[in-house]
Enzyme design. Structure first.
Site, short mmCIF file in Angstrom:
data_model
loop_
_atom_site.label_atom_id
_atom_site.label_comp_id
_atom_site.label_asym_id
_atom_site.label_seq_id
_atom_site.Cartn_x
_atom_site.Cartn_y
_atom_site.Cartn_z
N HIS A 104 -7.68 2.88 11.62
CA HIS A 104 -8.37 4.10 11.51
C HIS A 104 -9.39 4.57 12.48
CE1 HIS A 104 -3.36 4.60 10.07
NE2 HIS A 104 -3.41 3.77 9.42
N CYS A 160 -0.01 4.71 5.24
CA CYS A 160 -0.43 4.78 6.63
C CYS A 160 1.05 5.72 7.04
CB CYS A 160 -0.59 3.53 7.43
SG CYS A 160 -2.25 2.83 6.91
N GLU A 182 0.89 -0.91 0.28
CA GLU A 182 -0.09 -0.12 0.22
C GLU A 182 0.84 1.30 -0.23
OE1 GLU A 182 -2.46 3.35 0.93
OE2 GLU A 182 -0.50 2.28 1.78
N CYS A 215 -5.53 5.54 5.05
CA CYS A 215 -5.44 3.94 3.96
C CYS A 215 -6.54 3.62 3.62
CB CYS A 215 -4.24 3.19 4.96
SG CYS A 215 -4.47 1.29 4.35
N SER A 248 3.36 1.28 10.06
CA SER A 248 4.21 1.89 9.33
C SER A 248 5.48 2.98 9.62
CB SER A 248 3.84 0.89 7.92
OG SER A 248 3.17 -0.01 7.84
N CYS A 275 -6.25 -1.03 5.13
CA CYS A 275 -6.41 -2.02 6.20
C CYS A 275 -7.04 -0.81 7.17
CB CYS A 275 -5.21 -1.44 7.40
SG CYS A 275 -3.43 -0.26 7.44
N ARG A 293 -1.05 -4.18 10.79
CA ARG A 293 0.63 -4.26 10.28
C ARG A 293 1.47 -4.46 11.62
NH1 ARG A 293 -2.84 -3.66 6.64
NH2 ARG A 293 -1.84 -4.24 4.19
N CYS A 317 2.66 -0.48 4.81
CA CYS A 317 1.57 0.17 4.58
C CYS A 317 1.57 1.52 4.38
CB CYS A 317 0.32 0.00 5.09
SG CYS A 317 -1.43 0.40 5.00
#
Lengths: 363, 220, 574, 146
Positions: free
Chosen positions: C68, C555, C14, C61, C507, C64, C484, C552
């Site tokens: 968030h 993010c 991502e 994101c 990330s 995922c 993640r 990701c």
């Protein structure tokens, strides 16, 4: 590279698809493009001749939600799309090659299909500073301009690419703009939504694949077949709106019985999208059916449209505070005006009282 | 390209705040002005009750009277149609009630939309008839001044834009809604300084007339 | 001679990630991880209604797509001391669980697998032998020779068409691909099956959240009411759909994902010896049986492991300003306190300050700032977050099902526990926790059903919905374990509006650049851990280790407030 | 799994046909018009049910209302498809599913026989020629499409 040799009709026949199968395929395609069933014969004729177009998918200031949405498409599914319908020659999230090899794939596809490939863009483009978003050392603007040069058309997928979306929300820290702000010499089809319904993404691709032309667009460059009616007008809860039955809070009687969510801030009346009929994830549900109002995600600048839980007709300012200030000011000024009035009147009365017959006779 | 939404946000935000402020201050000043004029104290012996005749007059003058109806049937019918239609669409349309709710903190039940829609059509028809009457009837024409036409327009625009917005006859919708809100803001701003003030003063005036007659023991 | 290898774009992730590797011969000596895109979402969040924040934060994101949103509503709920009904907690758990399993399976098959699976080699496979292989591994029904013959034919047709699309320019035939053709064919078949499977299982999000990606959330509970007598609420039909999804998840994890992981891993055992890197692991903890304040009820325990020492778990406190700090020494941001200092997210301030080379450029100046990602540190130490951290913390805290599962997997592969500290250890940890979660989901679902049966159908607590009920100023931290890794959102609310918003995401921990003291982030450290490249023009090895983190990057890219307003500092209780 | 079954569910037959979401009722009227058109002018009508904004349960109620008639057919082409006549003759449902069993189209045809069931003239011609070939040399007998 000898690419577009087989038509879709030939490919299907080669895969042992019968005429009934083909008719079924056309029916599904019509349904997917939101075209009336009467179009099926025209679709069949066109699909016989259709060739897999090369598609280059560019990702800029995005969250990959649009790609994720595409992967939820079931008619055609992403795997069918990749294998049978289009040649997805560049797509960061899905393609195997990385780095130089990936960029080489993009360049090869642009070369081999000069003037005929489609560019799909998700994400906005930051103009504030070229360093705000780069791929392979190139700014997004550079990549977009270079890739679009030989394209036949651009499909802006998602609200970011279509209208600037979240990055452009106030105060737009990176100077984000939409695709159509940059690409002005090519047709741009906007497929907004955060993310768009997968069927809408594939429906637009299918339209191009089938007819070799772009669908009819509205004033925002959106395909009318999907964005022609507001959420509100096709909402199954609309009758409750008309009858005046509303949910007043989440989890009250109205919410449980599926009454209208207008008062909880539903933006259905201002939002044009196909959620109410196409629904999400194979017709499983859609936001309103699951109890949350529409947030208006297919509309330009919906992020700044005044809060997700305020009814659409409610002004955005601090009404009661402003009103009380105004009342105070009104009373103040009014009292002064009244005072002046009173004085004038008293003066008049006084003057009047002083008028005597003698006074009159003097005249 | 997103001007429509910007326009709507401006209409719902700054413009509304300004309009509402002018409206409230204006109306209060006008009311103070009028009320502070007071009534001359009558030194005469009261010959009757003030309250009941006052109320009676409020009601009787709200109902059509035969004489006027015979002379000016159109004025009466159009007037009634328009006023009733306007009140229904203004006060019983659910999004409007929601607006009141957000402004004053309470609301009331509304009517189903098809009824409100019909009422709007009636109000628009009434207003158009009134205008036609004003333009064709020589006496009316003579009596009318610029303010009359202005007031007519101020009343007509919200109805028209509301109708167009509801039926989505202006695209995009944010533009339609923005125009509707703006037309009301125009109405609000000019309201206190035009004949439109009669909305607040008419019952006062009627009661006053009736009460005066009652005081004198006259049939109002 | 020293060569700089640049991989940009890193695909099958991502977001936008660039890796530069400084080579010494064929070995990676130094690696540099750079996030190359920024949007400024935290700036955008300022001044907004905190109840709306989840929707903005969620768009950090779309992969995922839930995390968030959850972290955001938890931050607001933490700030307001807002309790949510039990049903809402269970529904959120179910949605989180579904996110994990969906995300992990898609990562394994669609993002990571092609680092290990040679699609072209699959054309040489014998369908009969493939069927035998598949049947020896699992009882999954799609395993007939005819089925694999169909898959092979479809693949052959596709390759013959000359348009390889997403498979073009892969490093096919690279000597590091070690699976036999039959295993490759089986994996390709499962690649396609997983695409169809994932479309089914995301329906859980659609039922409760109206759509996926980006399902809807609600501060104070969940938006979907429960009413067994209503069509338009969570009713018996909806519940049985949810049960169906959970069953499908468990079946796929047990019969496809887990066996495939072990089968593929068994051909790549040397990848259990490299690519670990830091040795420090952090986990905020998540999935409460009761509520978010009751950390003892979490399925994933919070804590920190240092230097691979599983015997000691350090406590973590998100509100403690000495613990979590972010550095920008090598990031394109400024701090008013100076670029060398670290700031806790409550004091977080960031100004975009691009000082990198003017595009187009060939190479980053890695002595200078080189990324849009910040460098978060726990007590000034770089941390790895994610599945490996969670599994290690579960293991260290004595969670018996985890220990059993790890023992089973390691025994199958004939590897010691130390093998988990590696590239494939990370990938395997993802599979193991999927198994744990799929089973846990059944438990939450059963709890939800029995709660409804008892007559409790509440899904939303209205008490603090109206902003006029809020204190003038408050602040809170919302945390969760995203697929993640550890994710935290910090919010400051003033007069009903967001005064400051900060997110430190998994990330960011993993992909961040070097900090002021020159410590590498987790990606960088992992790549510096015994990586040699067979062919520097085809850096497959880099992709393997980077993908094992499931990057990701949208993010990770930090996003905070431009103006750096002075924050009101308040003590958080509890 | 057991927990779900333990919810006591009492199924009550609806006392009246509940068309509260109001999209089924207009649709039924449309169908009746189409049926009249079919009867008087022999004009068939196809309705794409995916384009109708059904509320939860609406589709179920429509299917229950129309019921099932005497004919149903099963089609295997690019996945499964089902075709069935409703309890009201002349009203047909056609449901197409893809290889993964996901519904890709759902239509209603008001017609004498849905087009997809009829054999295509080209198929008849091919069928005839291969049958003749098979009769000339029975050992070569095969089905079209193999």
């Amino acid at each position: 590279m000898d690419t577009n040799t087989k038509t879709l009709g030939e490919a299907l026949r080669r895969n042992g698809v019968t005429r009934r199968g083909f008719l079924k395929f056309c029916t599904a395609t019509a349904s997917m493009m939101a075209l009336p069933p009467s179009m099926v014969p025209a679709i069949a004729a066109a699909l016989e001749q259709a060739r897999r177009p090369s598609v280059i998918w560019l990702s800029f200031q995005e969250c990959t939600g649009c790609t994720e949405s595409l992967s939820r498409s079931h008619a055609p599914s992403l795997e069918n799309l990749i294998f049978d319908h289009i040649s997805l020659d560049y797509h960061h999230t899905l393609q195997v090659a990385s780095g130089e090899a990936a960029e080489a794939a993009r360049e090869a596809a642009m070369h081999a299909n000069e003037g005929a490939y489609l560019v799909v863009v998700d994400g906005s483009i930051p103009l504030g500073n070229p360093g705000y978003s780069t791929i392979a050392g190139f700014s997004n603007l550079q990549t977009l301009e270079e890739t679009v040069a030989g394209a036949v058309a651009v499909i802006a997928v998602g609200t970011c690419a279509s209208f600037g979306g979240l990055p452009k929300a106030y105060p737009n820290p990176t100077g984000a703009v939409s695709v159509s702000d940059i690409v002005t010499d090519k047709p741009v089809i906007n497929v907004p939504g955060c993310p768009p319904i997968p069927m809408v993404i594939t429906g637009v691709l299918a339209h191009y694949l089938t007819f070799g032309t772009l669908p009819e667009l509205d004033h925002y460059g959106r395909p009318k077949a999907f964005y022609g009616t507001s959420i509100h007008d096709r909402c199954y809860r609309r009758p409750f709106y008309d009858k005046g039955r509303f949910a007043h809070t989440f989890d009250d009687e109205g919410a449980r019985k599926g009454w209208c969510l207008y008062k909880l801030g539903c933006k259905g009346p201002m939002t044009y999208n196909a959620c109410a009929t196409a629904k999400w994830n194979q017709g499983t549900s859609w936001p309103v059916e699951s109890g949350h109002g529409c947030i208006g995600c297919a509309e330009p600048d919906f992020w700044d449209a005044g809060g997700f839980y305020n009814a659409l007709s409610v002004p955005t300012g601090e009404i009661s505070r402003n009103a009380s200030y105004a009342i105070a000011a009104g009373v103040g000024v009014g009292a002064i005006a009244a005072g002046i009035n009173q004085r004038t009147r008293n003066k008049a009365v006084r003057q009047h009282a002083e008028v005597t017959i003698e006074d009159l006779e003097k005249r | 390209m997103n001007d429509a939404m910007d326009f709507l946000l401006w209409a719902r935000g700054t413009a509304f705040d300004v309009a509402l402020t002018i409206f409230i201050i204006g109306v209060i000043i006008r009311l103070f002005e009028i009320l502070s004029l007071g009534r001359p104290r009558s030194l005469a012996e009261p010959k009757g009750n003030q309250l009941l005749p006052g109320m009676k007059s409020v009601i009787s003058r709200t109902l059509p009277d035969n004489g006027t109806f015979k002379r000016q049937p159109l004025t009466v019918i159009a007037g009634y149609l328009f006023h009733i239609g306007l009140l229904i669409s203004l006060l019983l349309f659910i999004p409007h009630i929601e607006l009141f709710n957000a402004t004053v903190g309470f609301g009331w039940p509304g009517l189903p939309n098809p009824i409100v829609d019909a009422a709007t059509v009636i109000a628009i028809t009434g207003l158009l008839a009134a205008l036609w009457n004003r333009l064709t009837n020589p006496v009316m024409k003579l009596l009318s001044d610029k303010e009359d036409y202005l007031v007519w327009l101020l009343t007509f625009l919200p109805l028209l834009t509301g109708y167009l917005a509801y039926h989505r006859m202006i695209e995009p919708y944010p533009l339609a809604l923005g125009l509707h809100i703006l037309s009301i803001e125009l109405l609000l701003i000019l309201f206190p300084f035009t004949k439109l003030m009669h909305t607040f003063t008419l019952f006062l005036a009627r009661w006053y007339n009736g009460a005066m007659s009652g005081f004198r023991g006259v049939q109002s | 001679m020293s060569e700089r290898i640049v991989v940009d774009p890193i695909t099958r992730i991502e977001g936008h990630l660039r890796i530069e590797a400084q080579m010494k011969g064929n070995r990676i000596e130094q690696a540099y991880s750079s996030g190359t895109m920024v949007r400024g979402i935290e700036t955008i969040l300022k001044g907004r209604d905190p109840r709306d924040a989840w929707a903005y934060a969620q768009r950090i994101c779309g992969v995922c797509t839930l995390v968030h949103g959850i972290a955001s509503i938890r931050a607001v709920e933490d700030a307001l001391n807002y309790d949510i009904p039990k049903n809402a907690q269970l529904i959120r758990n179910l949605m989180i669980g579904a996110q994990y399993i969906h995300d992990h399976v898609m990562h394994f098959y669609h993002l990571h697998a092609l680092d290990w699976v040679d699609v072209v080699s699959a054309l040489k496979a014998d369908p009969q032998a493939t069927a035998e292989l598949a049947q020896s591994l699992s009882s999954w029904p799609n395993s007939s020779p005819g089925y694999f013959a169909d898959t092979r034919r479809r693949l052959a047709d596709f390759v013959e068409s000359g348009q390889l699309g997403i498979f073009a320019n892969g490093y096919w035939g690279h000597p590091e691909y070690k699976l036999p053709p039959e295993a490759n064919l089986m994996a390709v078949a499962h690649y396609l099956e997983a695409l169809a499977w994932q479309r089914e299982v995301v329906k859980l999000h659609t039922i409760f959240g109206g759509k996926n990606p980006h399902p809807n959330f609600l501060v104070g509970g969940v938006a979907s009411p429960i009413d067994l007598n209503s069509d338009s609420a969570i009713n018996a039909r909806r519940l049985s759909q949810v049960q169906d999804v959970i069953s499908r998840m468990r079946q796929f994890v047990d019969q496809v994902y887990l066996p495939d992981t072990l089968a593929i891993a068994s051909f790549y055992k040397e990848w259990f010896k490299r690519g670990e890197g830091l040795g420090n692991f952090l986990c905020y903890g998540d999935l409460p049986a009761t509520n978010m304040r009751d950390r003892d009820s979490f399925l994933f325990p919070p804590g920190v492991i240092l230097d691979r020492d599983l015997s000691r778990v350090h406590e973590i406190d998100m509100h403690d300003k000495a613990q979590i700090q972010e550095y920008v020494a090598h990031s394109w941001y400024n701090y008013s306190t100076g670029k060398e200092t670290g700031l806790h997210p409550y004091d977080g301030e960031t100004q975009l300050d691009y000082t990198g080379p003017e595009p187009p450029f060939k190479q980053l100046q890695v002595e200078d700032p080189y990324s849009w990602i910040k460098s978060p540190r726990w007590r000034d130490k770089a941390m790895e977050v994610g599945p490996l951290s969670r599994v290690l913390l579960l293991y260290a805290s004595g969670h018996e099902p985890t220990r059993e599962l790890a023992r089973f997997a390691l025994a199958k592969l004939d590897l010691p526990i130390i093998a988990l500290f590696s590239t494939l250890g990370r990938t395997a940890a993802r599979t193991l926790e999927s198994k744990l979660l799929a089973d846990a989901m059944q438990g939450w679902f059963d709890d939800l059903v029995s709660n409804i049966k008892r007559g409790d159908t509440r899904t939303f607590n209205e008490a603090l919905w109206d902003p006029s009920t809020w204190p003038e100023t408050c602040q809170g931290a919302g945390f969760m374990e995203a697929p993640r890794g550890a994710l935290g959102h910090w919010v400051v609310i003033r007069n009903g509006k967001i005064a400051n918003y900060q997110a430190v995401v998994p990330s960011t921990w993993n992909a961040g650049p070097r900090d002021a003291s020159g410590q590498s982030g987790a990606y960088e450290a992992a790549l510096q851990d015994q990586h040699t490249l067979v062919d520097s023009s085809q850096p497959l090895e880099i992709l393997r280790t980077i993908h094992s983190f499931d990057p990701c990057i949208a993010c990770a890219v930090h996003l905070a407030d431009e103006a750096g307003d002075e924050l009101i500092k308040i003590q958080i209780s509890g | 799994m057991n927990a779900l079954k333990s919810i006591p569910v009492l199924v009550e037959a609806p006392a009246t046909r509940d068309f509260c979401y109001q999209n089924t009722l207009p649709l039924l009227h449309e169908i009746s018009h189409a049926l009249r058109r079919l009867q008087q002018e022999q004009l068939p009508t196809t309705i794409d049910l995916n384009a109708i904004p059904f509320g939860p349960g609406d589709e179920q109620r429509l299917l229950e209302f129309l019921g099932r008639g005497e004919v149903s057919a099963h089609l295997e082409a690019l996945g499964n498809s089902s075709v069935w006549e409703s309890g009201y003759p002349g009203i047909w449902f056609i449901e197409h599913r893809n290889e993964s069993g996901e519904r890709v189209a759902f239509q209603m045809e008001i017609t004498t026989l849905p087009a997809i069931l009829a054999t295509h003239p080209d198929d008849i011609a091919e069928s005839l020629s291969s049958l003749q070939k098979a009769l000339e040399n029975p050992s070569l007998g095969h089905r079209i499409g193999d």
